[in-house]
Design a protein around this motif. Structure first.
Motif, PDB file in Angstrom:
ATOM      1  N   ASN A  81      39.145  33.677  40.954  1.00 33.88           N
ATOM      2  CA  ASN A  81      40.313  34.086  41.723  1.00 33.88           C
ATOM      3  C   ASN A  81      41.235  34.954  40.871  1.00 33.88           C
ATOM      4  OD1 ASN A  81      39.625  32.594  44.098  1.00 33.88           O
ATOM      5  ND2 ASN A  81      40.192  30.732  42.991  1.00 33.88           N
ATOM      6  N   LEU A  82      41.858  35.914  41.535  1.00 33.89           N
ATOM      7  CA  LEU A  82      42.769  36.802  40.818  1.00 33.89           C
ATOM      8  C   LEU A  82      44.069  36.098  40.453  1.00 33.89           C
ATOM      9  CD1 LEU A  82      42.581  40.348  42.463  1.00 33.89           C
ATOM     10  CD2 LEU A  82      42.093  39.744  40.108  1.00 33.89           C
ATOM     11  N   SER A  83      44.640  35.373  41.400  1.00 31.16           N
ATOM     12  CA  SER A  83      45.938  34.737  41.175  1.00 31.16           C
ATOM     13  C   SER A  83      45.960  33.371  41.846  1.00 31.16           C
ATOM     14  CB  SER A  83      47.063  35.618  41.732  1.00 31.16           C
ATOM     15  OG  SER A  83      46.924  35.761  43.136  1.00 31.16           O
ATOM     16  N   THR A  84      46.947  32.591  41.487  1.00 35.85           N
ATOM     17  CA  THR A  84      47.090  31.256  42.094  1.00 35.85           C
ATOM     18  C   THR A  84      47.422  31.368  43.579  1.00 35.85           C
ATOM     19  OG1 THR A  84      49.403  31.265  41.363  1.00 35.85           O
ATOM     20  CG2 THR A  84      47.799  30.183  39.929  1.00 35.85           C
ATOM     21  N   GLU A  85      48.154  32.404  43.953  1.00 34.12           N
ATOM     22  CA  GLU A  85      48.503  32.587  45.367  1.00 34.12           C
ATOM     23  C   GLU A  85      47.268  32.864  46.204  1.00 34.12           C
ATOM     24  OE1 GLU A  85      51.330  35.417  48.234  1.00 34.12           O
ATOM     25  OE2 GLU A  85      51.225  35.759  46.059  1.00 34.12           O
ATOM     26  N   SER A  86      46.419  33.783  45.728  1.00 33.69           N
ATOM     27  CA  SER A  86      45.193  34.091  46.475  1.00 33.69           C
ATOM     28  C   SER A  86      44.248  32.892  46.491  1.00 33.69           C
ATOM     29  CB  SER A  86      44.497  35.305  45.862  1.00 33.69           C
ATOM     30  OG  SER A  86      44.118  35.052  44.521  1.00 33.69           O
ATOM     31  N   ALA A  87      44.229  32.113  45.415  1.00 35.33           N
ATOM     32  CA  ALA A  87      43.384  30.913  45.378  1.00 35.33           C
ATOM     33  C   ALA A  87      43.847  29.891  46.417  1.00 35.33           C
ATOM     34  CB  ALA A  87      43.414  30.301  43.984  1.00 35.33           C
ATOM     35  N   ALA A  88      45.161  29.741  46.566  1.00 34.49           N
ATOM     36  CA  ALA A  88      45.693  28.792  47.549  1.00 34.49           C
ATOM     37  C   ALA A  88      45.359  29.234  48.972  1.00 34.49           C
ATOM     38  CB  ALA A  88      47.205  28.666  47.370  1.00 34.49           C
ATOM     39  N   ILE A  89      45.454  30.528  49.237  1.00 35.29           N
ATOM     40  CA  ILE A  89      45.129  31.030  50.577  1.00 35.29           C
ATOM     41  C   ILE A  89      43.642  30.862  50.861  1.00 35.29           C
ATOM     42  CG2 ILE A  89      45.154  33.063  52.072  1.00 35.29           C
ATOM     43  CD1 ILE A  89      47.538  34.094  50.453  1.00 35.29           C
ATOM     44  N   LEU A  90      42.811  31.085  49.853  1.00 33.90           N
ATOM     45  CA  LEU A  90      41.367  30.886  50.025  1.00 33.90           C
ATOM     46  C   LEU A  90      41.051  29.432  50.354  1.00 33.90           C
ATOM     47  CD1 LEU A  90      39.489  33.040  47.343  1.00 33.90           C
ATOM     48  CD2 LEU A  90      39.056  32.971  49.799  1.00 33.90           C
ATOM     49  N   ASP A  91      41.763  28.515  49.721  1.00 35.16           N
ATOM     50  CA  ASP A  91      41.558  27.092  50.023  1.00 35.16           C
ATOM     51  C   ASP A  91      41.916  26.790  51.478  1.00 35.16           C
ATOM     52  OD1 ASP A  91      40.694  26.608  47.467  1.00 35.16           O
ATOM     53  OD2 ASP A  91      42.666  25.978  46.723  1.00 35.16           O
TER      54      ASP A  91
END
Length: 306
Positions: free
Chosen positions: A90-100
């Motif tokens: 994941n690029l960032s924690t924000e994008s990781a959270a949205i992916l989850d």
């Protein structure tokens, strides 16, 4: 103005450390982009070298590669999106959270088929109507379910998050502090190093000698003045002359500049020896030769800029 060398050195080391980290972020973004495009079956594989060159030139963010990739990402259905993001970090924690959130939606969905976003081309519907014996073609979108609306919203948020992160990290490396210590912009560094442009360097040194020499006089020195080195004076006269120039005329012009009007300033015999030395140096550099038609004339054998 900073006068403390210790503080300057400390700031330089700190600046280089920050710049190195930003360069790592740039290369991380490039690696992510190349891997992401590779996982998207609908997209043509990106050339890693091309992406690196664009990133180092500060052009990757607005490049066709990145714009088309993000547009294609918005059109991915749930299976394609899971495949595209599944094997890369994941690029960032924000994008990781949205992916989850997206994966949780996919896991708990009630419909059997894949979830499609509102940008998916398969949801486009074409309707035909007859108006006044003419067929009218209209384009519209199929109605989305609540799950697909939620999925579309999450995909848009994910792509916006990625775009914002890339906009933050993909800066122009030349704007970094002391970027010369980290990158160079020679496309052919070996050729430029071992086969430099000698002629351009020589012409520049003759035209602007005090770019290389220390000037004893304060302020700017005129191009044709006694303050210039003798060979630079002769070179300027050489540039102003025609294809063939009389040596005596060249000497009189040279002596007039060097101090011919003031006998105490420069002895004529000394000036004449300086003139011949400078003339011999120009001939040695291949800029002038004896004319075949007139023995007391010089012919140009090189023109500046050609």
């Amino acid at each position: 103005m900073m006068k403390d060398d210790t503080i300057l050195a400390k700031q330089a080391y700190l600046g280089i450390s920050v710049s190195r980290q930003k360069m790592r972020d740039i290369f991380t973004c490039v690696e992510w982009l190349v891997a992401f495009i590779r996982n998207m079956k609908s997209q043509k594989s990106a050339n890693h070298s091309e992406c690196v060159i664009l990133a180092l030139g500060g052009e990757l963010l607005e490049s066709k590669i990145l714009v088309e990739t993000l547009e294609a990402a918005r059109k991915l259905n749930s299976e394609e999106l899971d495949t595209a993001f599944g094997l890369i970090s994941n690029l960032s924690t924000e994008s990781a959270a949205i992916l989850d959130e997206i994966r949780e939606l996919i896991r708990t969905k009630k419909s059997k088929g894949v979830l499609r976003s509102q940008h998916d081309a398969q949801l486009t519907r074409h309707n035909t109507t007859i108006v006044g014996q003419r067929v009218k073609l209209t384009k519209g979108k199929a109605k989305l379910s609540n799950e697909e609306l939620k999925y579309s919203e999450l995909v848009d948020r994910l792509c916006d998050s990625i775009q914002n992160y890339l906009a933050e990290k993909l800066i122009n490396p030349k704007d970094l502090f002391l970027h010369e210590c980290l990158i160079f912009d020679f496309k052919s560094p070996v050729r430029n190093t071992f086969t430099p442009k000698c002629r351009h360097t020589v012409e520049r040194a003759l035209s602007h000698p005090f770019d290389y020499l220390d000037s004893k006089e304060g302020g700017e020195i005129e191009t044709l003045s006694a303050g210039q080195p003798p060979i630079s004076i002769l070179y300027q006269l050489y540039l102003e002359s025609g294809a063939v120039v009389n040596v005596y005329d060249l000497w009189r012009a040279f002596y007039a500049i060097l101090g011919g009007e003031d006998a105490d300033r420069c002895d004529e015999r000394v000036a004449f020896s300086i003139f011949y030395q400078s003339l011999a140096e120009l001939k040695m550099m291949g800029m002038a030769r004896i004319s075949r038609k007139k023995t007391d004339h010089l012919a140009k054998s090189a023109w500046t800029g050609l």
